[in-house]
Design a protein around this motif. Sequence first.
Motif, mmCIF file in Angstrom:
data_model
loop_
_atom_site.group_PDB
_atom_site.id
_atom_site.type_symbol
_atom_site.label_atom_id
_atom_site.label_comp_id
_atom_site.label_asym_id
_atom_site.label_seq_id
_atom_site.Cartn_x
_atom_site.Cartn_y
_atom_site.Cartn_z
ATOM 1 N N CYS A 35 0.817 4.076 -2.956
ATOM 2 C CA CYS A 35 0.521 5.475 -2.615
ATOM 3 C C CYS A 35 1.645 6.404 -3.063
ATOM 4 N N VAL A 36 2.896 5.999 -2.824
ATOM 5 C CA VAL A 36 4.035 6.833 -3.214
ATOM 6 C C VAL A 36 4.107 6.983 -4.728
ATOM 7 N N LEU A 83 0.833 -1.207 0.000
ATOM 8 C CA LEU A 83 0.000 0.000 0.000
ATOM 9 C C LEU A 83 0.865 1.254 0.000
ATOM 10 N N GLY A 84 1.958 1.221 0.764
ATOM 11 C CA GLY A 84 2.883 2.354 0.769
ATOM 12 C C GLY A 84 3.504 2.584 -0.597
ATOM 13 N N PHE A 111 1.682 6.686 -6.992
ATOM 14 C CA PHE A 111 0.590 7.498 -7.509
ATOM 15 C C PHE A 111 0.767 8.963 -7.131
ATOM 16 N N ALA A 112 1.166 9.229 -5.900
ATOM 17 C CA ALA A 112 1.326 10.614 -5.463
ATOM 18 C C ALA A 112 2.443 11.317 -6.230
ATOM 19 N N ASN A 171 10.259 11.017 -5.929
ATOM 20 C CA ASN A 171 10.139 9.559 -5.924
ATOM 21 C C ASN A 171 11.499 8.873 -5.862
#
Length: 362
Positions: free
Chosen positions: A258-259, A254-255, A261-262, A312
């Motif tokens: 999220c990273v 999940l991390g 996509f963000a 990123n």
Amino acid sequence: LCEERLNATAMARPGNATAPCGSVSIVFPLTMMVTGMVGNGLAILLVYRAYHKQENQRKKSFLLCIGSLALTDLTGQLLTSPIVISVYLADRNWGQVDPSLHLCNFFGMCMTVFGLCPLFIASAMAVERTLAIRAPHWYSGHMKTRVTKSVILSVWLAIFAFAFLPIIGVGKYTLQWPGTWCFIGARDDEGSGMGNAVFASIFAFLGLVSLIITVACNVATIVALVCRCRAKSSRSQSRRQWGRITMETLIQLLGIMCVLFACWSPLLIIMLKVTFSPISMKQCKTACNQTSTELDKECSFFLTAIRLASLNQILDPWVYLLFRKILLQKACQVANAISCHSKDGWKGQHIILSDKISHTTA
């Protein structure tokens, strides 16, 4: 070409009032470079040590992927950050640092290579993890380190060939707002926009495809782990072990999603938008001087999107390796502390109970 160089120099000149709009302190690129070098360097060191341990033979493919990702991110930062810092030291005047704009082509090529490579290496890691969980027998028989090395090398070569297209005339790398970096150019006023539009669209498409592959494989991995955990007996030791592994993997995946996509969704979306409604650096300069709110927001959003994508490279080693290692160590420390506290409390209760028994007997 001469006219383009003159325009680039004029737009990046500090006297043109472009500096206040979209610019930040030199501390910003310096901090990103240092933190990225520390994180990726530490990740490479840990992967190197783990790769040569005998007990990690079955994890070599995954360690190769993590090491390649960290090496790619570190190389990208070492090649691009010094250029940005040099431009900032020149009062954000790109023309003073690179009058011929050859460095601009190199910078844009690096941004493309070291932007797409981590995305596809992350996708390869997601596929590798899914195969290891959902098809363990096939994975142990076919997934060798030789295959992993071939896949990573193919990713590097393919994306390098794609990034080289503007050098041979398909698309163009141009100076971007506020004159401190270069990237894929969109359609411009001079009519040479078809190659730029196609190249920018392909870049966005490749990035979105890699994101979709990563998310799909990570979801498949989570589902497989949950199903395997439920299949175990509720009181068995393996059920508790699989439950712990599932929870750790769920949090990490999940991390990762999220990273990704963000950091990447804003840039990929704006690349598609710019392809159809391009915004040139000249327009951003005009909007800055005339305080055109709507256009200025779009120019600032593009700059923010590229900064998020660069972020990123800093977050990758922490999400994939370092942060997970720290979390596991903290969890073990907490578990040990709770265990020791429980044992001490039980010993105290046992002493009190023994005293009561002895007094009663007396």
